[in-house]
Design an enzyme around this catalytic site. Structure first.
Site, PDB file in Angstrom:
ATOM      1  N   HIS A 100       0.867  -1.172   0.000  1.00  0.00           N
ATOM      2  CA  HIS A 100       0.000   0.000   0.000  1.00  0.00           C
ATOM      3  C   HIS A 100       0.909   1.228   0.000  1.00  0.00           C
ATOM      4  O   HIS A 100       2.033   1.177   0.513  1.00  0.00           O
ATOM      5  CB  HIS A 100      -0.866   0.086   1.255  1.00  0.00           C
ATOM      6  N   ASP A 103       2.184   2.089   3.359  1.00  0.00           N
ATOM      7  CA  ASP A 103       3.136   1.120   3.925  1.00  0.00           C
ATOM      8  C   ASP A 103       4.563   1.592   3.719  1.00  0.00           C
ATOM      9  O   ASP A 103       5.428   1.396   4.574  1.00  0.00           O
ATOM     10  CB  ASP A 103       3.019  -0.245   3.243  1.00  0.00           C
TER      11      ASP A 103
END
Length: 440
Positions: A100, A103
């Site tokens: 993501h 992340d």
């Protein structure tokens, strides 16, 4: 700096080895049905569970003390996390990873700061990919963690939230394209409702479809050749999500004319939550023409939530791989480990144990599935079951040669009196077990 200095590169040592940090069944170069295991499986490690999750749950704080998660400058910590991730990928020998946007980069305090941080980290990830040879299977945007998305992203009642989400997806799709990603995933974790009392279902579905149409348009505008994938899930964190399961997603795509643009990324644990088997969801995706990729994990059938455990059932995965192999295998997709170690598994070695064991399970299951494909016994019995539909009478029905009335008249004139034939389920289950346990 090395984060896993005491852990050697994971090698194939064969089933007789008792080394817990070795592959016992996954020989990446072993050829099965004309491809290597590495080419078949296309294994990816996820960023979020492996390097971002601090080991918390709803009842307790983070249990892990990862060196790349210690306090400090946010961008510097993001670079350290990337260093740890690529060291892990390299030692594990896996060809792909997934992330993501949030992340890999700190979100910052504004949309502008988010974009700047993400751009810097995309540059850094590109350098790490170049140095390691590890590739991006897919990227995505986190449109569910921040409180602004409490009522959804694309389905939010506030168009400014929709706009923020659009900005994140625009940057994440651009980054995926730049990093050579082979897919882009859209998971609508908050695209659903908690109560119908404050929800306009038609409006929210229309908003979601408009958002997806914009993503499709942007994909083509930038020349991204990868696949767009929706990841079905029935609930959690919302009570009910609009991407409930494969069939629901397909119906939604058809309703809004998106069925030729978007496919599905199927997670095993999400199938469990939807009341389906993993096998069912994969078979259904192929039947509907929307199969894309897989998140490999498992749930606990006694728990009603997404436990994201590592897959450990050769039996379950053999049937999943049977569907994948008999339909030609992956194209842009692969097997992404959307799985995490347990909260009590605090040692760095545990990250390796989880992935090594799961990769061995994938290899075993794929080889067992290949036996089923090669011996053709299941497909032969299936073809036999439907053989009458390939005869002239069956084909005349399917091709429009009868109306309802003319078919009824024909049945009366011929005095049809069909007899039920055995489904032979027990025989079919025996064939599967013979392949799995090496009996034939």
């Amino acid at each position: 700096m090395s984060y896993f200095e005491h852990i050697p590169a994971i090698r194939y040592e064969g089933p007789q080895s008792d080394n817990p940090l070795a592959y016992h069944h996954y020989d990446a170069e072993k050829r099965v049905l004309g491809k290597t295991l590495a080419e078949h499986l296309r294994i990816a490690v996820c960023y979020w569970h492996t390097f971002v999750w601090p080991g918390h749950d709803i009842f307790g704080q983070g249990a892990f003390q990862r060196p790349w998660q210690q306090p400090g400058d946010a961008l510097e910590r993001a670079r350290l996390k990337a260093d740890a991730a690529f060291e892990f990928f390299t030692k594990l020998g896996t060809p792909f990873y997934t992330f993501h946007d949030t992340d890999v980069a700190p979100e910052g305090d504004s949309l502008r700061e988010y974009a700047a941080n993400f751009a810097r980290m995309v540059d850094y990830l590109g350098e790490r990919q170049q140095a390691s040879g590890v590739r991006l299977l897919w990227g995505t945007a986190n449109l569910f963690s921040h409180p602004r998305f409490a009522a959804g992203a694309a389905t939010n009642p506030n168009p400014d939230v929709f706009a923020w989400a659009a900005a994140q997806v625009c940057h994440a799709l651009d980054a995926t394209h730049r990093l050579g990603g082979e897919n882009y995933v859209l998971w609508g974790g908050r695209e659903g409702y908690e109560t119908l009392l404050n929800t306009d279902l038609k409006r929210e579905r229309d908003q979601f479809a408009r958002f997806l149409s914009m993503v499709v348009e942007h994909k083509h505008r930038i020349g991204f050749k990868g696949a767009l994938l929706i990841e079905p899930k029935p609930q959690e964190p919302t009570k009910h999500q609009y991407d409930y399961d494969v069939a629901t997603v397909h119906g939604f795509l058809v309703q809004y004319g998106l069925q030729n643009e978007i496919r599905v990324n199927i997670e095993a644990n999400h199938a469990t939550l939807a009341g389906h088997s993993f096998h069912h969801e994969i078979a259904n995706a192929f039947a509907l023409g929307v199969f894309g990729s897989v998140d490999a994990n498992r749930g606990d059938p006694q728990n009603g939530w997404d436990t994201d455990q590592f897959p450990n059932s050769v039996e379950e995965l053999t049937l999943a791989f049977y569907e994948i192999l008999r339909h030609g295998g992956f194209t842009t997709g692969g097997m992404n480990f959307d799985a995490k170690v347990r909260r009590q598994s605090v040692d760095p070695e545990d990250l390796f144990y989880g992935h090594v064991g799961a990769i061995d399970v994938l290899a075993l299951a794929l080889e067992r599935a290949a036996v089923l494909v090669e011996n053709d016994r299941l497909d032969a019995l299936r073809r036999q079951r439907y053989a009458q539909w390939d005869d002239a009478f069956g084909q005349k029905i399917l091709s429009g040669g009868y109306t309802l009335q003319s078919l009824a008249e024909d049945a009366l004139a011929r005095g049809v009196d069909p007899r039920h034939a055995s489904g032979a389920q027990e025989r079919l289950e025996n064939i599967v077990n013979q392949a799995i346990y090496g009996l034939r």
